[in-house]
Design an enzyme around this catalytic site. Structure first.
Site, PDB file in Angstrom:
ATOM      1  N   GLU A  55       1.564 -49.836  24.448  1.00 32.51           N
ATOM      2  CA  GLU A  55       0.500 -50.228  23.521  1.00 32.51           C
ATOM      3  C   GLU A  55       0.960 -50.100  22.069  1.00 32.51           C
ATOM      4  O   GLU A  55       0.352 -49.409  21.247  1.00 32.51           O
ATOM      5  CB  GLU A  55      -0.756 -49.392  23.762  1.00 32.51           C
ATOM      6  CG  GLU A  55      -1.385 -49.631  25.122  1.00 32.51           C
ATOM      7  CD  GLU A  55      -2.676 -48.865  25.326  1.00 32.51           C
ATOM      8  OE1 GLU A  55      -3.460 -49.241  26.221  1.00 32.51           O
ATOM      9  OE2 GLU A  55      -2.902 -47.866  24.608  1.00 32.51           O
ATOM     10  N   GLU A  73      -2.935 -51.781  32.875  1.00 35.45           N
ATOM     11  CA  GLU A  73      -3.931 -50.706  32.892  1.00 35.45           C
ATOM     12  C   GLU A  73      -5.329 -51.311  32.933  1.00 35.45           C
ATOM     13  O   GLU A  73      -5.616 -52.270  32.212  1.00 35.45           O
ATOM     14  CB  GLU A  73      -3.852 -49.840  31.624  1.00 35.45           C
ATOM     15  CG  GLU A  73      -2.629 -48.977  31.471  1.00 35.45           C
ATOM     16  CD  GLU A  73      -2.720 -48.110  30.219  1.00 35.45           C
ATOM     17  OE1 GLU A  73      -3.850 -47.880  29.724  1.00 35.45           O
ATOM     18  OE2 GLU A  73      -1.662 -47.681  29.721  1.00 35.45           O
TER      19      GLU A  73
END
Length: 718
Positions: free
Chosen positions: A175, A334
């Protein structure tokens, strides 16, 4: 739902800029199958737990894990000591069980000793304060010191595990930009000056682009350039400078990702690389249209939006992901089994939503379903973030749902879903990261603009009208579509406008929103009337010219805060004061009524339709509620007339190849919905009741999903 014929798949511009597509293999006999698993953090647990993890993974049909994402401190406990033994052991256990490893570069969080030894790697915020360690990504993307340590770690991991057969993919960072998107350190300042010089070439070009004649901001050399620091009080930052700094932050993190990837690829070139994007309509920090060119397969972290928009928002975000992937399979790296712990409201998932959400991602083109995380943490900042094995253990509804999902994904794998492509819509809603960034500026007529949220609202309006649209980056090729929609695409270059005008001139339809094309890619306002982008070409295409914006809001006590249109629709934020309309244009609706008269807009055109070349342009000069957008789409003939579209409570997608077709039906309502005309073999059904006496009909309940399979031939494909 009747699916549209496939439009030409969008492609990157230029296609040669993209790395070849490579998909990670599983440790199955064929290497194929839908990937299923999640982030695994065995270093958070004593080793006696690991065998139980493996047992539960096998029971749930987990076949892949992302490993080592936050494990730098465990791998390198001190500057001069390395501990790979634990990683060797867990990779060995996973590989022996047939579970593939997506191995991380482990650089997302640096160890505390590195911050202590080299505090100069810590970022600074816009106030000049040090961003202290203790969370994730407390490092400067532009720090040469940090990069040296990070790339050393990357090379050591590649040398040790590059040939390990259990490691089938590399997971760079995590991320990127979550905590260090904007760094105001001295390293960042030096890098920003270099970036500006590379972009503009001369200081005169930069002064022109930034409009530095305003407020005496002229700079004489690149060495005088500053970052958009806090300037005291409510002072407004130069919007062009701020936009370039936002672009720079994207590019610096992308450069860091590529440096990590290249360090590993130099040692281990034969396995695919990815990093997890963060695409949902609550976050859009990076220009992922650029990032997608630099990964071998596209992956995303998506967390559901609480409330009634839950499934719609998921589908909208996934539509953009499928475009980033150019129609190739993509990876859910995710999502959550239930509640998270980082939102103001951390809603749990209702019964059926764990399965429904996961299969919705498959319905939208994903070939991998992974969660954060495998085992719910006992301590730390994410202890209350749901996981595949919750605090309650295996005797829990969540883990039973994880096992049921594993069975469903195995069924879909065996049926041949993997590798099939998502059938395109006839309509593309265009997304532009830089227009979203531009709406963050505090210098606009309204601070309430959001390009991404308007994309979502138009996407949902199409669903409400019984049709599904695609979501495609502005920078990609969308010429295969019949209709394009530009909602609050605030910033458009001259080239963007020329492409859109050519699309319409050649027979396409463009729907242009009220805050589209107000500035160019330098944040300069186009002159001569609104919308001014393209030197007047956008106005010519639309057949309108506006002079002012009318902005409504509850802050103006005693003033009308909404205006009605002649067709009964309502606007509550923004109305363009259109003062002239082309002779060959037709006014679809005008502002009307006492509130319009109070704002001196009574009779002013609000929605205008204009023929242009072989096509047409539709100008929506005000904000509309979602329901009004859906109604407008039907009235304009963009979707079928009322009653001819499929029940809007169902999302229907098709994934197909030359030999097989899969139909996915998802209930987006709280009601039981009857679905007729179902073809093929039912292979997955949750909360589905067969209709009495009908083989091609059923009722799908709340959070229900139906998947059918049909063998096809090339001649039978529509």
């Amino acid at each position: 739902m009747t699916s549209s014929t496939a439009a030409a798949s969008p492609t990157a511009i230029p296609p040669s800029a993209r790395r070849p597509f490579r998909w990670p293999a599983l440790l199955t006999e064929t290497g194929r199958g839908i990937a299923y698993g999640g982030d695994y953090n065995p270093d958070q647990w004593p080793e006696e737990v690991w065998d139980d993890d493996i047992r539960l993974m096998k029971q749930a049909r987990v076949n892949t894990v992302a490993l080592g994402i936050f494990s730098w401190a465990r791998i390198q406990p001190t500057e001069h000591t390395w501990d790979f033994g634990w990683l060797d052991r867990i990779i060995g256990k996973l590989g022996e069980t047939g579970i593939a490893v997506d191995l991380a570069s482990a650089t997302a969080s640096a160890p505390m000793w590195l911050y202590e030894t080299h505090p100069e790697i810590l970022p600074r915020d816009r106030y000049g304060h040090v961003v202290n360690p203790g969370s994730r990504q407390s490092w400067r993307p532009t720090s040469p010191v940090f990069k040296r340590y990070a790339l050393d770690l990357c090379r050591r991991l590649a040398e040790r595990y590059g040939d390990n057969p259990a490691v089938t993919a590399w997971h760079m960072g995590n991320e990127y930009g979550w905590n260090n998107r904007n760094d105001y350190s001295d390293d960042s300042l030096a890098a920003f000056r270099r970036w500006c010089e590379a972009k503009y070439g001369t200081i005169d070009m930069l002064n022109e682009a930034w409009g530095t004649a305003f407020w005496s901001q002229h700079v004489n050399s690149f060495d005088e350039i500053l970052l958009p620091y806090h300037m005291g009080g409510d002072s407004m930052v130069n919007p062009a400078q701020q936009l370039d700094f936002t672009r720079f932050g994207n590019d610096m993190l992308l450069d860091f990702y590529k440096a990590e990837r290249d360090a590993i690829e130099a040692v281990c070139p034969d396995k695919p690389f990815t990093t997890n994007f963060m695409v949902s309509t609550d976050q859009c920090s990076m220009d992922y249209a650029k990032w997608a060119n630099e990964v071998d397969f596209v992956s995303n972290d998506h967390y559901f939006h609480e409330g009634e928009s839950h499934l719609d928002e998921l589908a909208c975000s996934d539509a953009l992901m499928d475009s980033f992937a150019l129609g190739k399979p993509w990876y859910v790296m995710e999502h959550s089994t239930s509640a998270v712990q980082w939102k103001p409201l951390n809603a749990r998932k209702r019964g059926g939503e764990l399965m429904r959400d996961s299969l919705a991602h498959i319905a939208m083109g994903a070939d991998a379903i992974n969660f954060f995380q495998w085992r719910q943490s006992e301590a730390g900042a994410e202890a209350f973030h749901s996981a595949m094995v919750p605090h309650a253990g295996e005797d829990s509804a969540v883990y039973r749902g994880v096992c049921e999902l594993g069975e469903a994904l195995r069924t879909l794998s065996d049926a041949g879903v993997q590798g099939t492509g998502l059938r395109r819509s006839r309509t593309a809603i265009l997304f532009h990261a830089e227009s979203e960034w531009a709406t963050w500026s505090q210098t606009l007529p309204s601070m309430r603009l959001s390009h991404w949220h308007d994309v979502r609202d138009w996407y949902r309006a199409f669903l409400d009208a019984g049709k599904r649209a695609d979501v495609t980056p502005l920078a990609y090729d969308w010429n295969g579509y019949e209709t394009i929609v530009l909602p609050t695409v605030l910033m458009m270059s001259d080239d963007d406008v020329r492409r859109i005008a050519a699309f319409v001139r050649d027979g396409g339809r463009a729907i242009v929103g009220y805050a589209t094309g107000l500035v160019d890619d330098r944040f300069h306002v186009g002159l001569g009337g609104y919308p001014g982008a393209g030197g007047g070409l956008l106005r010519d295409m639309l057949g309108v010219r506006g002079e002012e914006f009318n902005i409504l809001g509850g802050e103006a006590d005693g003033e009308p805060d909404e205006i009605t249109l002649t067709n009964g629709m309502t606007t509550r934020l923004w109305q363009n004061d259109v003062t002239s309309v082309a002779p060959d244009a037709s006014v679809v609706a005008s502002y009307a009524g006492p509130d319009a008269a109070d704002w001196e807009l009574d009779g002013t055109p609000a929605i205008v339709r204009h023929p242009y070349g072989k096509g047409e342009a539709i100008y929506v000069g005000c904000d509309l509620k979602r329901g009004d957008i859906a109604r407008l789409l039907a009235e304009l003939g963009v979707v079928g007339v009322a009653g001819t579209e499929t029940d809007p409570r169902i999302i229907h997608t098709v994934r197909e190849s030359d030999t097989v077709r899969f139909d996915f039906y998802l209930n987006r309502s709280r009601d039981h919905v009857a679905v007729n005309g179902i073809a093929g073999e039912m292979i997955v059904a949750q909360r589905v009741d067969a209709a009495s006496g009908a083989s091609d009909a059923c009722a799908i309940g709340r959070n229900g999903i139906l998947v059918t399979r049909t063998n096809v031939t090339k001649t039978s494909r529509k």
